[in-house]
Write an enzyme that holds these catalytic residues in place. Structure first.
Site, mmCIF file in Angstrom:
data_model
loop_
_atom_site.group_PDB
_atom_site.id
_atom_site.type_symbol
_atom_site.label_atom_id
_atom_site.label_comp_id
_atom_site.label_asym_id
_atom_site.label_seq_id
_atom_site.Cartn_x
_atom_site.Cartn_y
_atom_site.Cartn_z
ATOM 1 N N SER A 100 43.661 49.005 37.017
ATOM 2 C CA SER A 100 43.109 47.836 37.160
ATOM 3 C C SER A 100 42.509 47.175 36.098
ATOM 4 O O SER A 100 41.813 46.309 36.280
ATOM 5 C CB SER A 100 41.768 48.410 38.075
ATOM 6 O OG SER A 100 42.304 48.989 39.231
ATOM 7 N N LYS A 121 35.032 47.237 44.818
ATOM 8 C CA LYS A 121 34.812 46.475 43.468
ATOM 9 C C LYS A 121 33.788 45.208 43.889
ATOM 10 O O LYS A 121 33.004 44.910 42.947
ATOM 11 C CB LYS A 121 35.926 46.003 42.873
ATOM 12 C CG LYS A 121 37.109 47.311 42.221
ATOM 13 C CD LYS A 121 38.368 46.878 42.096
ATOM 14 C CE LYS A 121 39.151 48.077 41.559
ATOM 15 N NZ LYS A 121 40.584 47.626 41.123
#
Length: 463
Positions: free
Chosen positions: A356, A399
């Site tokens: 990520s 997130k």
């Protein structure tokens, strides 16, 4: 409070069980960070059904006989945990919560995960054979629920037999409502005092959530509320002439100490080479920073911050892409020949890995080499390819919630992940600006300061 999708799915599951008790339904598996309410949901299901509830913790279990039982020829032989639970409850249809199924171990004594397949699979557990009983036992009437923090360590055959329900975490407003409706009344009940005797207004709870907790669940919030209630209970227990205590926001530093989390770290003056990234962890989403500096006279790429192999490859991919696109990006090629690059991810004691961070590292390097700071109100996530494409990643909801808790206002994410935003509460989406990106150039255009206001790394070095 909240968790609408999870509650709807549970109600659907219970509706099918009510209409056809003999139906072979799937096993529910609650997956989420600690403290989001997985075990509480299991207890609530048992209460709604009017059934007995039993929780079995599987964390660290590595002996298959713990589940299947020992043969009676052995000294100290016992039935397996499932049969023991049924015997304790005295019924053959309890709700059994198998907690921490992702933390099973295995060694020379067998593989407990393999035994769980026989226990959980509706096509097999009608004649489950415990080694101690040595007789087939029908487990199909038992309502099995499992919980886990992550799916990575669960064997695929076992995972295939379960239906995954994700509990991502709570927003600030949801935590406030949970504290008002459930946590605070429970704490007051523990000290045998009423809400009239100890009054904690909503703005105080909101400040506790904002300044003293930053987690996906509400376990730490519950602990902080317990501290406040205990300190307020002392005058009543001491016999002081006190009839009521009103807690104000100004009292929190005295009761809980200085604020633990400050949003100012995201509102600092932007510096070239520093980028805010978003990460997924077993404890929910988190905000991390990526810092990059030039090392004059050095060579190659230096990585620190206890990064895993995937993040190291992302950094190398980002550097190779930028090197190949130096001229279009306005970077002087001499920089690569006379200087090394050092990338650091703070909190070096914490291991970090995952696909990520490619976009974040590429933005840090371009920011450093062009002198264009990344906007301090912007965070980003996504993986990259050598061609500069932004690839989709997982954990978007976690997130985004972490970014919202940390005070971020703009989020750059892969365009393929835009569909995942539907899972996020509308009140959170309204407070954030989402910028989908297909390639790295779009990321640089939206996250970095305009070229006309800065000097490149080559110009700065010459100066």
């Amino acid at each position: 409070f909240d968790m609408r999708e999870v509650k709807d799915r549970i109600i659907e599951h219970l509706a099918v069980r009510k209409l056809n008790p003999d139906a072979r339904s799937s096993i529910l598996c609650f997956v989420g960070a600690p403290g989001v309410g997985k075990t509480s949901l299991g207890a609530s299901i048992a209460m709604a059904l009017g059934r007995e509830f039993e929780r079995l913790s599987l964390g660290g279990l590595h002996d298959e006989a713990e589940l299947r039982g020992h043969r009676r020829t052995y000294i100290g032989a016992m039935p397996g945990r499932i049969i023991q639970a049924l015997r304790r409850k005295g019924v053959n249809n309890p709700v059994i919560l198998l907690d921490e199924i992702d933390k099973l171990g295995h060694d020379y004594r067998g593989d407990p995960a393999a035994a769980l397949m026989e226990i959980l699979d509706p096509s097999q557990n009608r004649d489950f054979r415990d080694n101690y009983l040595d007789q087939p036992f029908d487990l199909s009437k038992v309502f099995f629920i499992t919980t886990a923090n992550t799916l990575d360590t669960i064997p695929k055959p076992l995972l295939d037999r379960m239906e995954i329900l994700r509990l991502s975490g709570y927003t600030q407003e949801e935590k406030v409502q949970i504290a008002k409706r459930h946590l605070l009344p429970a704490q007051l009940k523990d000290v045998q005092l009423t809400a009239e005797q100890i009054s904690i207004p909503e703005e105080v709870i909101r400040m506790i959530v904002k300044a003293y907790t930053r987690e996906a669940g509400v376990r730490e919030l519950n602990r902080q509320l317990a501290r406040v209630v205990r300190k307020c209970a002392v005058p009543f227990a001491s016999g002081d002439a006190v009839t009521a205590v009103l807690v104000s926001v100004e009292d929190l530093p005295r009761l809980l100490g200085p604020e633990r989390f400050l949003d100012e770290r995201l509102r600092r003056d932007p510096l070239p080479g520093v980028t805010t990234g978003l990460a997924w962890t077993e404890a929910g989403g988190d905000v991390l920073f990526v810092e990059a500096v030039l090392t004059p006279g050095g060579k190659g790429l230096t990585l620190t911050g206890q990064l895993g192999d995937v993040m190291k490859e992302s950094a190398q991919t980002a550097l190779s892409y930028i090197w190949s696109q130096a001229e279009p990006l306005g970077i002087t090629p001499d920089v690569f020949q006379h200087s090394g690059v050092h990338i650091h991810v703070p909190a070096g004691a914490i291991p970090k890995d995952g696909p990520s961070a490619g976009v974040t590292m590429a933005s840090s390097l371009v920011s450093l080499l062009t002198g264009r700071p990344v906007r301090s109100d912007t965070a980003m996530t996504g993986e990259i390819t050598l061609a500069g494409l932004v690839m989709p990643v997982g954990g978007i909801k976690e997130k985004v919630l972490a970014a919202h808790r940390a005070g971020v206002r703009r989020i750059v994410l892969p365009s393929a992940n835009v569909r995942d935003l539907q899972e996020i509460d509308a009140s959170v989406r309204e407070e954030l600006e989402f910028i989908p990106a297909v390639n790295l150039q779009q990321v640089f255009d939206t996250a970095l300061a305009p070229k006309s206001t800065v000097q490149s790394a080559g110009q700065l070095a010459n100066a």
